[in-house]
Design a protein around this motif. Sequence first.
Motif, short mmCIF file in Angstrom:
data_model
loop_
_atom_site.label_atom_id
_atom_site.label_comp_id
_atom_site.label_asym_id
_atom_site.label_seq_id
_atom_site.Cartn_x
_atom_site.Cartn_y
_atom_site.Cartn_z
N LEU A 13 0.85 -1.28 -0.03
CA LEU A 13 -0.03 0.28 0.07
C LEU A 13 0.93 1.19 0.01
O LEU A 13 0.47 2.14 -0.73
N ASN A 14 1.80 1.20 0.82
CA ASN A 14 2.89 2.37 0.89
C ASN A 14 3.60 2.38 -0.33
O ASN A 14 3.75 3.91 -0.93
N ARG A 15 3.92 1.70 -1.12
CA ARG A 15 4.63 1.80 -2.22
C ARG A 15 3.56 2.19 -3.54
O ARG A 15 4.03 3.03 -4.34
N VAL A 16 2.45 1.61 -3.55
CA VAL A 16 1.55 1.95 -4.43
C VAL A 16 1.20 3.70 -4.32
O VAL A 16 1.30 4.27 -5.09
N LEU A 17 1.02 4.15 -3.15
CA LEU A 17 0.73 5.37 -2.76
C LEU A 17 1.91 6.21 -3.28
O LEU A 17 1.65 6.97 -3.98
N ALA A 18 3.12 5.78 -2.71
CA ALA A 18 4.21 6.70 -3.56
C ALA A 18 4.44 6.65 -4.96
O ALA A 18 4.88 7.62 -5.46
N THR A 19 4.33 5.62 -5.61
CA THR A 19 4.59 5.47 -6.98
C THR A 19 3.52 6.14 -7.95
O THR A 19 3.51 6.57 -8.91
N HIS A 20 2.32 6.14 -7.34
CA HIS A 20 0.97 6.59 -7.99
C HIS A 20 0.55 7.79 -7.29
O HIS A 20 -0.65 8.16 -7.25
N LYS A 21 1.39 8.62 -6.49
CA LYS A 21 1.16 9.70 -5.93
C LYS A 21 0.43 10.94 -6.60
O LYS A 21 -0.58 11.39 -6.29
N GLU A 22 0.55 11.02 -8.10
CA GLU A 22 -0.19 11.91 -8.85
C GLU A 22 -1.57 11.47 -8.90
O GLU A 22 -2.61 12.62 -8.84
N ARG A 23 -1.90 10.39 -8.86
CA ARG A 23 -3.46 10.02 -8.99
C ARG A 23 -4.01 9.77 -7.61
O ARG A 23 -5.15 10.30 -7.27
N LEU A 24 -3.40 9.01 -6.72
CA LEU A 24 -3.93 8.94 -5.52
C LEU A 24 -3.99 10.02 -4.31
O LEU A 24 -4.68 10.31 -3.41
N ARG A 25 -2.80 10.96 -4.52
CA ARG A 25 -2.75 12.23 -3.86
C ARG A 25 -2.47 11.83 -2.24
O ARG A 25 -1.46 12.45 -1.55
N SER A 26 -3.35 11.35 -1.70
CA SER A 26 -3.25 11.09 -0.34
C SER A 26 -4.30 9.80 0.13
O SER A 26 -4.87 9.33 -0.59
N LYS A 27 -3.95 9.21 1.44
CA LYS A 27 -4.82 7.93 1.88
C LYS A 27 -6.32 8.37 1.91
O LYS A 27 -7.00 7.66 1.46
N ASN A 28 -6.56 9.60 2.27
CA ASN A 28 -8.07 10.01 2.18
C ASN A 28 -8.43 10.06 0.63
O ASN A 28 -9.71 9.71 0.61
N HIS A 29 -7.77 10.70 -0.04
CA HIS A 29 -8.15 10.69 -1.55
C HIS A 29 -8.23 9.33 -2.31
O HIS A 29 -9.38 9.14 -2.83
N TRP A 30 -7.27 8.53 -1.95
CA TRP A 30 -7.51 7.08 -2.41
C TRP A 30 -8.74 6.40 -1.88
O TRP A 30 -9.53 5.59 -2.44
N ALA A 31 -9.03 6.82 -0.63
CA ALA A 31 -10.47 6.12 0.03
C ALA A 31 -11.47 6.56 -0.64
O ALA A 31 -12.20 5.86 -1.06
N GLY A 32 -11.73 7.65 -1.40
CA GLY A 32 -12.68 8.36 -2.05
C GLY A 32 -12.68 7.64 -3.49
O GLY A 32 -13.61 7.31 -3.79
N LEU A 33 -11.56 7.47 -4.06
CA LEU A 33 -11.40 6.92 -5.34
C LEU A 33 -11.86 5.22 -5.37
O LEU A 33 -12.41 4.83 -6.05
N ALA A 34 -11.55 4.98 -4.18
CA ALA A 34 -11.90 3.43 -3.59
C ALA A 34 -13.50 3.26 -3.28
O ALA A 34 -13.65 2.11 -3.25
N LYS A 35 -14.11 4.23 -2.99
CA LYS A 35 -15.34 4.17 -2.32
C LYS A 35 -15.37 3.47 -1.39
O LYS A 35 -16.65 2.57 -1.21
N ILE A 36 -14.44 3.46 -0.35
CA ILE A 36 -14.32 2.79 1.13
C ILE A 36 -14.40 3.95 2.20
O ILE A 36 -13.64 5.14 1.85
N PRO A 37 -14.62 3.69 3.35
CA PRO A 37 -14.43 4.70 4.27
C PRO A 37 -12.96 4.97 4.47
O PRO A 37 -12.16 3.98 4.43
N ALA A 38 -12.60 6.01 4.85
CA ALA A 38 -11.09 6.59 5.00
C ALA A 38 -10.35 5.76 6.20
O ALA A 38 -9.39 5.33 6.06
N THR A 39 -11.40 5.37 7.40
CA THR A 39 -10.92 4.70 8.38
C THR A 39 -10.72 3.28 7.93
O THR A 39 -9.50 2.71 8.51
N THR A 40 -11.23 2.75 7.09
CA THR A 40 -10.90 1.21 6.44
C THR A 40 -9.51 1.20 5.84
O THR A 40 -8.64 0.50 5.97
#
Length: 114
Positions: A13-40
Amino acid sequence: MDTPPKTDITAALNRVLATHKERLRSKNHWAGLAKIPATTVLDAFKGANSTIDTLTKLAEGAGLTLAELLAYGDPDWQVQVKTRNTFRSWTIDEVEGLIRALERRSGPQDAGAS
C-alpha cells in the motif's frame, strides 16, 4: 522445504501510494477513489487484516488489478511491477506468440527423463 516469502500488504500500500502519488494524492483521497471509508484505508495502512473486497477496491481505486497491487508487496517488487507493466501493454497476439515460442523452445520432453 522453504516457504515463499509472504506478501507485505502494508509495504504494498505504501509503495502504491508513493509510486502513484499523482493519481492517489493521499490516503483519504485514495479512500474516495476506492469508495470505502477513510478509516478502512487507514486501518489497512496500519496492518489490520483487510478483506479481499477491501484490497480489491483499493486496487481499483489506484487503477490496478488486485494482483498488480499485491506485486508491490513482494520482496522483489520492482521486478514484479516492471514485468506486470510490460505484459499489461501486450496484445493477445503478442502473448500467443510468446507462448508458441516458449513451446517450440521447450520441445518434446524425453519420456525417460526424470
